[in-house]
Design an enzyme around this catalytic site. Structure first.
Site, PDB file in Angstrom:
ATOM      1  CE  LYS A   1       3.682   4.852   6.452  1.00 37.79           C
ATOM      2  NZ  LYS A   1       3.825   4.639   4.959  1.00 37.79           N
TER       3      LYS A   1
ATOM      4  CB  THR B   1       6.162   6.120   1.650  1.00 37.59           C
ATOM      5  OG1 THR B   1       6.123   5.814   0.284  1.00 37.59           O
ATOM      6  CG2 THR B   1       4.752   5.961   2.190  1.00 37.59           C
TER       7      THR B   1
ATOM      8  CD  GLU C   1       9.921  -1.281   2.213  1.00 34.57           C
ATOM      9  OE1 GLU C   1       8.713  -1.053   2.294  1.00 34.57           O
ATOM     10  OE2 GLU C   1      10.547  -1.258   1.148  1.00 34.57           O
TER      11      GLU C   1
END
Lengths: 436, 436
Positions: B212, B223, B308
């Site tokens: 992820k 992350t 993103e």
């Protein structure tokens, strides 16, 4: 997850809508100093002129010429980029060899084309412009310092600049800083100037500076051009040493987007026409240094205030670091973090991202000794959110346009302060559009 | 200056408009692998389960449990952030002390809360969850590895996770990688998986991995949570060495936004249930290493593809650097440059910004030896734009969703490849909105 429309998106939508009705030209940064371009003092021995050569822009001035009297001392600091431009390399060579003030000096600057990464032709263009300045002004070519800012990798149409130099020379006048500051703008939304007057003995000594820059701003100076003029009487080595040291706490302490330009140049011309000789270590040197520092810091902050798309001005203060180097690493890591900068744009007191930025900085840090403040509000201490902290106070604070974010590492005496702005939709729009 | 509406702005407007009509939930990245989640092989000795603890999200699974048989070897790499989270510190301690495979092993992961910067309570939460996993599964607490991803600085409501562990244990089944990959998502727009089967002697050995991550991705892993399972028989030191070396060319070779998370964790579990013992330096080791490398590189690229706001996938290849270190500096400087990334978003073949990024990297570079290609098109060479280059070909190339940008420094043998994505309005929207 909060999924209401963010402030960033609202601002962007509003900007989109307002664009339909507004006239051409970017709106002035909301962080611009109030009152417009400041009144700057007339600096003895300096004349300035601006004109339109049509290098790239139409219907505006794009060349500035400054001419200084014989006796003028020149000092400078330039970008450390390994792909720096022909004018920068030329300035470096001339500064290194400069014999001082027996003859005059000149500065010529064009906007619209940076003459960077332009092969051998780039040097020929610098030479052609400098020679034309020498012919028009009588200043020897070895003391003509040039800068170019704008698009990278296109040949500079130097003939257009050469063609206007006679008329620029004829138009030279004292104190035309405003016109000069406007001629050197690229994506800037306002001209930048700053001045100080100091008393040395019975004399009044003046300092006036102008700057341009708004994108590609980062440590080691970004696309930034800065010209500071003073009538102080100071020798070259002392001025150069002072300039380099003050650069670290002014132009090297700001960042807009972590990108570094190929063209950055900071020049100081001291004409020696006012006041006593400033001696190293003297009280006069301290007074002059402080005034020069004020001008440089003011101009540096004005550059950040014109950061592309900026809506917030952010001061990042770091203390308690194990060293000055570590303090700088932490401050720049916070100031350059896209996640911190988007949180600031969204008026989100997101201290978790500050913790993240401290963690990635490479500086020594101990989670349990770290403290973070947003303005007057302590947010984090002892390895967790402070019991004093209230989210509503943090959120209210973040709505202000001028913010101070403080980090104490609790380890040593290293401190530093840097300045940056937020990261908004308009930064994306400007840079996906504009060919720089 | 071109002032027509940019691609970035058009995309953003379209996204804004489409949001009105579309159902809730982010749209899937346009760069997602076609065909959805891949068919992954069943790895002998691994069972997986997913469930909904309601840590932060509603109406979706947010906890994954994986249980491995006795004999399983565990290896791992974690973030170097100095503010890393309690689960990361716990994983590091357990990996360092791990005595090997006499007993089973378990991995438990929650999304929605990262349990980072949560003071002493953070460690108590890790302990409570691990103990509950031990109670439910029979795996000793010292071999229960946990990860948490999501908001920073809020206490993990570990009781909610503890409450679902019995039911997760009852639901364990082989091959439930898809469910596991979905449970650990935060801002991800699709679940990420990759698998390989290799033949070692007469045996088939399998590798299956899930990951992820989409924001806060940078060198040293962002992350990012990655779990790779294999039934290969390999000793711990050999697996750990292989893992660390392959991390440099996979997860440490990607960047979305230069920010580094406090929670990154990569764990590999090798159950030893298939094939011969893999000996260091053997042909089997080479085959296994290559397959593991494929899985890791595939997962790393999938993370970038879910960057993103990403609309372009960019491979940056650097060659001719004075050293490997210099090659990496240049590649990361290009891949992290906001000006390069916004140019890619705007489909602008703006090689001047690549020159700028090379210049600021800190690596040795010589303007006149530098060459730059956009895909097959040589753009710059010998210190200027290549005479072969045509802007229309460059512009056409930039319209593709998958781009290769090549830089040769002409100085030495240092090479590297990194992957990144473009920087768009949606990155701003996501991060000015979302509290991470």
């Amino acid at each position: 997850m909060r999924r209401q429309m963010s402030r960033a998106r609202r601002l962007h939508k509003a900007a989109q809508q307002s664009k339909v009705a507004k006239p051409v030209g970017p709106k002035v940064s909301p962080l611009a100093p109030v009152g417009g371009f400041p009144m700057l003092p007339i600096v003895k021995g300096v004349s300035i002129s601006a004109g339109a050569a049509g290098v790239r822009y139409r219907n505006r001035n794009d060349v500035m010429l400054a001419v200084m009297v014989p006796g003028t001392v020149m000092a400078g600091v330039t970008t450390r980029s390994s792909t720096r431009s022909a004018p920068v390399l030329d300035c470096e060579a001339k500064l290194a060899l400069d014999v001082g003030g027996e003859v005059g000096a000149a500065i010529v600057v064009n906007s619209g084309n940076s003459n960077a990464f332009t092969g051998a032709g780039g040097f020929a263009s610098v030479k052609a412009v400098a020679q034309a300045v020498a012919d028009a002004t009588g200043v020897p070519e070895a003391r003509v310092f040039s800068s170019s800012t704008g698009v990278i990798g296109e040949a500079l149409p130097h003939d257009r600049i050469v063609a206007v130099l006679e008329s620029l020379n004829a138009g030279l006048k004292p104190g035309a800083f405003d016109a000069g500051a406007r001629a050197i703008m690229t994506t800037d939304t306002y001209p930048k100037g700053s001045g100080r007057e100091i008393s040395l003995g019975d004399a009044t000594v003046k300092i006036a500076g102008i700057a341009k820059g708004s994108g590609m701003i980062a440590p080691d100076m970004g696309t930034m051009l800065v010209y500071i003029f003073t009538d102080a009487r100071i020798d070259q080595p002392q001025l150069q040493t002072m300039l380099r040291s003050l650069t670290d706490t002014s132009f090297n302490a700001i960042t807009v987007d972590s990108d570094t330009s190929t063209s950055d140049t900071l020049l100081v011309a001291a004409t020696g026409m006012a006041g006593p000789q400033i001696m190293p270590g003297s009280a006069d040197a301290d007074v002059f240094r402080e005034a020069l520092s004020d001008v440089m810091t003011d101009l540096a902050q004005q550059v950040v205030r014109d950061g592309e798309g900026a809506t917030k001005f952010l001061e990042v203060r770091v203390s308690g670091a194990a060293s000055e180097t570590d303090a700088r690493k932490v401050a720049m890591s916070v100031a350059n973090s896209p996640l911190v900068k988007t949180a600031v744009a969204g008026e989100d007191p997101n201290w978790g991202r500050v913790v993240m930025a401290v963690g990635k900085s490479g500086a020594a840090a101990d989670r349990d000794k770290l403290s973070i403040w947003f303005g007057p509000h302590i947010v984090a201490e002892n390895g967790w959110v402070s019991p004093e902290y209230r989210e509503d106070l943090g959120a209210a604070y973040m709505r202000q346009p001028e913010l101070v974010l403080r980090v104490d590492l609790g380890l040593g005496n290293g401190t530093t302060t840097v300045w940056t702005c937020d990261l908004t939709h308009d930064y994306i729009s400007i840079n996906a559009d504009y060919r720089s």
